[in-house]
Motif scaffolding. Structure first.
Motif, short mmCIF file in Angstrom:
data_model
loop_
_atom_site.label_atom_id
_atom_site.label_comp_id
_atom_site.label_asym_id
_atom_site.label_seq_id
_atom_site.Cartn_x
_atom_site.Cartn_y
_atom_site.Cartn_z
N LYS A 62 0.40 -1.10 -0.19
CA LYS A 62 -0.13 -0.21 0.19
C LYS A 62 0.92 1.04 0.00
N GLY A 63 0.25 1.84 -1.30
CA GLY A 63 1.29 3.46 -1.21
C GLY A 63 2.99 3.74 -2.19
N ILE A 64 2.91 2.67 -2.73
CA ILE A 64 3.83 2.00 -3.35
C ILE A 64 3.92 2.01 -4.83
N GLU A 65 3.57 2.68 -6.07
CA GLU A 65 3.69 2.22 -7.27
C GLU A 65 3.82 0.99 -7.39
N ALA A 66 3.76 0.00 -8.40
CA ALA A 66 4.30 -1.05 -9.05
C ALA A 66 5.66 -0.46 -9.56
N GLY A 67 6.52 -1.14 -9.75
CA GLY A 67 7.37 -0.60 -10.58
C GLY A 67 9.19 -1.37 -10.82
N GLU A 68 9.74 -1.04 -11.61
CA GLU A 68 11.26 -1.93 -11.63
C GLU A 68 12.16 -1.45 -10.41
N TYR A 69 12.26 -2.61 -9.10
CA TYR A 69 12.97 -2.09 -8.20
C TYR A 69 13.90 -3.43 -7.64
N THR A 70 14.15 -4.10 -8.46
CA THR A 70 14.31 -5.84 -8.16
C THR A 70 14.98 -6.53 -8.92
N GLN A 71 15.58 -7.43 -8.72
CA GLN A 71 16.24 -8.57 -10.13
C GLN A 71 15.64 -9.68 -9.65
N ALA A 72 15.46 -9.69 -8.20
CA ALA A 72 14.96 -11.26 -7.05
C ALA A 72 14.14 -11.64 -8.76
N LYS A 73 14.03 -12.94 -8.52
CA LYS A 73 13.14 -14.25 -9.09
C LYS A 73 13.03 -15.18 -7.94
N ILE A 74 14.01 -15.95 -7.74
CA ILE A 74 13.13 -16.88 -5.98
C ILE A 74 12.14 -16.13 -5.01
N ASN A 75 13.06 -14.87 -4.88
CA ASN A 75 12.65 -14.65 -3.56
C ASN A 75 11.37 -13.81 -3.56
N LYS A 76 11.02 -13.95 -5.04
CA LYS A 76 10.20 -12.79 -5.48
C LYS A 76 8.54 -13.63 -5.97
N GLU A 77 9.00 -15.08 -5.58
CA GLU A 77 7.74 -15.96 -6.55
C GLU A 77 8.05 -16.20 -4.92
N PHE A 78 8.43 -16.67 -3.79
CA PHE A 78 8.80 -16.92 -2.72
C PHE A 78 6.99 -15.67 -1.69
N ALA A 79 7.40 -14.31 -2.15
CA ALA A 79 6.66 -13.62 -1.57
C ALA A 79 5.46 -13.43 -2.25
N LEU A 80 5.27 -13.96 -3.44
CA LEU A 80 3.78 -13.77 -4.39
C LEU A 80 3.21 -14.90 -3.55
N ARG A 81 3.67 -16.07 -3.49
CA ARG A 81 3.60 -17.58 -3.13
C ARG A 81 2.42 -17.46 -1.88
N ALA A 82 3.43 -16.58 0.03
CA ALA A 82 3.39 -16.98 0.87
C ALA A 82 2.12 -15.59 0.98
N LEU A 83 1.49 -14.48 -0.12
CA LEU A 83 1.13 -13.42 0.09
C LEU A 83 -0.29 -14.53 -0.12
N ASP A 84 -0.08 -15.25 -1.81
CA ASP A 84 -1.36 -15.96 -2.36
C ASP A 84 -1.64 -16.97 -0.87
N LEU A 85 -0.94 -17.79 -0.11
CA LEU A 85 -1.75 -18.71 1.02
C LEU A 85 -2.32 -17.78 2.14
N ILE A 86 -1.18 -16.60 2.81
CA ILE A 86 -2.13 -15.77 3.85
C ILE A 86 -3.59 -15.38 3.95
N THR A 87 -3.34 -14.71 2.33
CA THR A 87 -4.90 -14.41 1.70
C THR A 87 -6.00 -16.00 2.09
N LYS A 88 -5.15 -16.98 1.69
CA LYS A 88 -6.08 -18.06 1.51
C LYS A 88 -6.69 -18.72 2.69
N ASP A 89 -5.98 -18.66 3.68
CA ASP A 89 -5.39 -18.93 5.25
C ASP A 89 -4.78 -17.59 5.85
N PRO A 90 -5.76 -16.81 6.78
CA PRO A 90 -4.96 -16.04 7.93
C PRO A 90 -4.30 -17.02 8.71
N SER A 91 -4.91 -17.73 9.13
CA SER A 91 -3.80 -18.10 10.36
C SER A 91 -2.23 -18.82 10.37
#
Length: 129
Positions: A62-91
């Motif tokens: 929130k408050g940060i526009e999408a843009g080009e901030y990193t070259q990360a690929k694996i950690n990006k996948e981890f971050a997005l997967r974690a967000l998806d999992l938490i969204t589905k199961d906040p516990s």
């Protein structure tokens, strides 16, 4: 130490959204300097930074526009997967090790505080789903 990366992520968002710094990367660097101290080597860990910048890059912070901030690929996948999992199961927010295990999907990798960034931002209502 895990709470320090969560605090750093939250502080980085605050620094950027209040205009105290002009980029997510500078916000992260300023935040870890404040939270860990200028001389701490822990502030230089790449994985938490990559996760933070990946979430920023994809427009999930929130408050940060999408843009080009990193070259990360694996950690990006981890971050997005974690967000998806938490969204589905906040516990999962209170089960860091289980969340990490689920994010890895059977891979063998040592946790390097990636989930702490996601959890910190989530708990402070700073992620968009």
């Amino acid at each position: 130490m895990k709470d320090k990366y969560a605090r750093s992520a939250v502080l980085a968002v605050e620094l950027f959204t209040t205009g105290k710094v002009d980029s997510p990367l500078r916000a992260w660097k300023a935040a870890v300097n404040e939270v860990f101290g200028v001389w701490s080597t822990s502030k230089n860990k790449g994985c938490p930074k990559s996760v933070f910048l990946s979430l920023c890059e994809t427009g999930k912070v929130k408050g940060i526009e999408a843009g080009e901030y990193t070259q990360a690929k694996i950690n990006k996948e981890f971050a997005l997967r974690a967000l998806d999992l938490i969204t589905k199961d906040p516990s999962l927010i209170d089960k860091r090790e289980l969340l990490w295990e689920m994010v890895l999907e059977g891979q063998e990798k040592v946790h390097n505080f990636q989930m702490d960034v996601v959890i910190g931002l989530w708990k402070n209502n700073l992620l968009m789903v």
